[in-house]
Design an enzyme around this catalytic site. Structure first.
Site, PDB file in Angstrom:
ATOM      1  N   SER A 195       0.818  -1.209   0.000  1.00  0.00           N
ATOM      2  CA  SER A 195       0.000   0.000   0.000  1.00  0.00           C
ATOM      3  C   SER A 195       0.853   1.261   0.000  1.00  0.00           C
ATOM      4  O   SER A 195       0.395   2.332   0.369  1.00  0.00           O
ATOM      5  CB  SER A 195      -0.903   0.017   1.247  1.00  0.00           C
ATOM      6  OG  SER A 195      -0.118  -0.022   2.424  1.00  0.00           O
ATOM      7  N   CYS A 196       2.115   1.145  -0.424  1.00  0.00           N
ATOM      8  CA  CYS A 196       3.025   2.279  -0.324  1.00  0.00           C
ATOM      9  C   CYS A 196       2.667   3.386  -1.298  1.00  0.00           C
ATOM     10  O   CYS A 196       3.151   4.502  -1.171  1.00  0.00           O
ATOM     11  CB  CYS A 196       4.466   1.834  -0.563  1.00  0.00           C
ATOM     12  SG  CYS A 196       4.752   1.153  -2.202  1.00  0.00           S
ATOM     13  N   GLY A 197       1.844   3.082  -2.318  1.00  0.00           N
ATOM     14  CA  GLY A 197       1.422   4.134  -3.231  1.00  0.00           C
ATOM     15  C   GLY A 197       2.335   4.312  -4.421  1.00  0.00           C
ATOM     16  O   GLY A 197       2.059   5.129  -5.298  1.00  0.00           O
TER      17      GLY A 197
END
Length: 275
Positions: free
Chosen positions: A114-116
């Site tokens: 979910s680090c983007g």
């Protein structure tokens, strides 16, 4: 430390009637991991195998590859204002000469799905960081019927889950279906780190020829941890994510999802699963 479970009061309603009784819950506490005395990460975990969790985490970060890389792993005293030891802070002291990488940026790149950041950046980061890049050449073969029996063997060995119903599990198997190690934790990623950390402590990395089975889904993070430990086969009882499949294909890993009885989906490396 062994604070795996705790007791709490619960009001239990059954068949329209209510009663008060104690219930056994899985313990959940924060663990701060320090590297050479400097804070690095905090994870919520089930206490137990904390040293293995810490070094396993550092294997997945590309910091450690062999037990000789570590001088000592200790609980930090004086972690609270009154100076008492909470056993919730662990320091990993690297051996002399071991380079301390700048992993703050790397962790933001590839540790969490979910680090983007884009998938390509995440895949590149894992590929360049792993110390054990030979997964694609691992010749291990696993009969489908052997793989199908592993979830039941894993479940039968989950002693704390039987008492709490609130734990994930990771199991390390041989290609012949022998259960080598099992760890339970409130976090599925912690259970895998404990497996990898215990193998690291025993000098068994890379885990060539091994099968890692996880009790939930196969996220990018879990595939990453398996890649960093040199594990050629990862199986999950639930679904993988798209980026997890991409990383498995990129690294030459076999990735199996929805492993339930004789049924399974093979998302990558199907040549290793024999019928």
């Amino acid at each position: 430390m062994g604070r795996v479970t705790e007791r709490r009061r619960v009001v239990r309603i059954r068949n329209g009637g209510a009663g008060v009784r104690p219930d056994t819950l899985v313990a959940e506490e924060p663990l701060e991991i320090r590297l050479n005395g400097k804070p690095l990460a905090i994870t919520m975990r089930t206490p137990g195998d904390d040293f293995a969790l810490a070094v396993g985490f550092l294997v997945s970060e590309g910091v450690l590859a062999a037990s000789a890389d570590v001088q000592a792993v200790t609980y930090c005293e004086g972690a609270t204002e009154d100076g008492s030891n909470t056993y919730n802070v662990v320091n990993v002291q690297l051996a002399a000469g071991v380079t301390v990488p700048d992993i703050t940026l790397e962790r933001n790149v590839y540790t969490t799905s979910s680090c983007g950041l884009c998938g390509k950046a995440s895949l590149d980061a894992v590929r360049t960081a792993t110390r054990f890049p030979g997964i694609a050449a691992d010749p291990v073969r696993v009969p489908a019927e052997v793989l199908s029996a592993m979830p039941d063997r894993l479940r039968a060995a989950q002693k704390v889950f039987d008492r709490t119903g609130g734990l994930h599990a990771a199991g390390l198997f041989t290609a012949q279906g022998e259960l080598l190690d099992l760890r339970e934790d409130v976090g599925r990623h912690n259970a895998v780190d404990k497996i990898v950390g215990r193998a690291f402590q025993a000098g068994r990395l890379p885990l060539t020829g091994a099968v890692l089975l996880v009790s939930g889904r196969a996220s990018f993070e879990l595939v990453q941890k398996a890649v960093m430990a040199g594990i050629p086969v990862l199986a999950a009882v639930s679904a993988p994510s798209s980026l997890a499949v991409d990383l498995a294909l990129e690294s030459g890993m076999t990735l199996v999802g929805f492993l339930r009885g004789p049924d399974m989906n093979i998302y990558a490396g199907e040549e290793r699963i024999t019928l």
